[in-house]
Design a protein around this motif. Structure first.
Motif, short mmCIF file in Angstrom:
data_model
loop_
_atom_site.label_atom_id
_atom_site.label_comp_id
_atom_site.label_asym_id
_atom_site.label_seq_id
_atom_site.Cartn_x
_atom_site.Cartn_y
_atom_site.Cartn_z
N ASP A 48 1.37 -1.71 11.82
CA ASP A 48 0.54 -0.73 11.12
C ASP A 48 -0.28 0.09 12.13
O ASP A 48 -0.37 1.31 12.03
N LYS A 49 -0.88 -0.60 13.11
CA LYS A 49 -1.68 0.08 14.13
C LYS A 49 -0.85 1.13 14.86
O LYS A 49 -1.35 2.19 15.21
N HIS A 50 0.43 0.82 15.10
CA HIS A 50 1.32 1.73 15.81
C HIS A 50 1.99 2.74 14.87
O HIS A 50 2.87 3.47 15.29
N GLN A 51 1.56 2.73 13.61
CA GLN A 51 2.06 3.67 12.60
C GLN A 51 3.58 3.60 12.44
O GLN A 51 4.26 4.63 12.31
N ILE A 52 4.09 2.38 12.43
CA ILE A 52 5.53 2.16 12.20
C ILE A 52 5.78 2.31 10.70
O ILE A 52 5.02 1.79 9.88
N ASP A 53 6.84 3.01 10.35
CA ASP A 53 7.14 3.28 8.94
C ASP A 53 7.51 2.00 8.17
O ASP A 53 7.88 0.99 8.76
N ASP A 54 7.39 2.06 6.85
CA ASP A 54 7.60 0.89 6.00
C ASP A 54 9.01 0.32 6.12
O ASP A 54 9.18 -0.90 6.15
N ASP A 55 10.03 1.16 6.18
CA ASP A 55 11.40 0.64 6.31
C ASP A 55 11.58 -0.13 7.61
O ASP A 55 12.21 -1.18 7.63
#
Length: 134
Positions: free
Chosen positions: A108-115
């Protein structure tokens, strides 16, 4: 279920690419290690590594290589198989869940997408039986 952009599997970026390739995975691994060291449930397993910088560097590199190779990158993982790497550690299911939670927090901190997060979670679940209670 097909994605509207899904014309061929080759046109979709690999998980390795979605995680930011080697540099992104290394940054994620660094943040995860730091988070583990500050997690009161599992820090006792990670804090001693601060006193063993060579061992910590090796574990870090193996983790980067493992996730790079397993997510579609060209890295070669040269570490032990998961059961052998965790043998004798007697990791409890609760501890494993803390590790998973820390990893999800960092994604989440690295803004990785949900998929991509779902793909990482699937990998983590596939490894659970090879790590817990070894």
């Amino acid at each position: 279920m097909k994605n509207g952009n899904d014309t061929k599997n080759n046109s979709q970026p690999t998980l390795f690419e979605r995680l930011g390739k080697t540099e992104g995975i290394a940054s994620i691994v660094d943040d995860v290690i730091e988070t583990h060291m500050n997690n009161p449930v599992i820090q006792k397993r990670f804090l001693p590594l601060k006193e063993q910088p060579e061992h910590l560097a090796l574990i870090r590199q193996h983790t980067i290589d493992f996730f790079s190779a397993g997510s579609g990158g060209q890295a070669q993982y040269s570490g032990k198989e998961m059961p052998a790497a965790h043998k004798g550690m007697n990791i409890r299911p609760e501890e494993y869940m803390e590790v998973v939670d820390d990893i999800m927090l960092i994604l989440d901190k690295h803004q990785i997408d949900d998929d991509s997060k779902k793909d990482v979670l699937a990998i983590l679940w596939s490894l659970k039986g090879m790590i817990v209670a070894q």
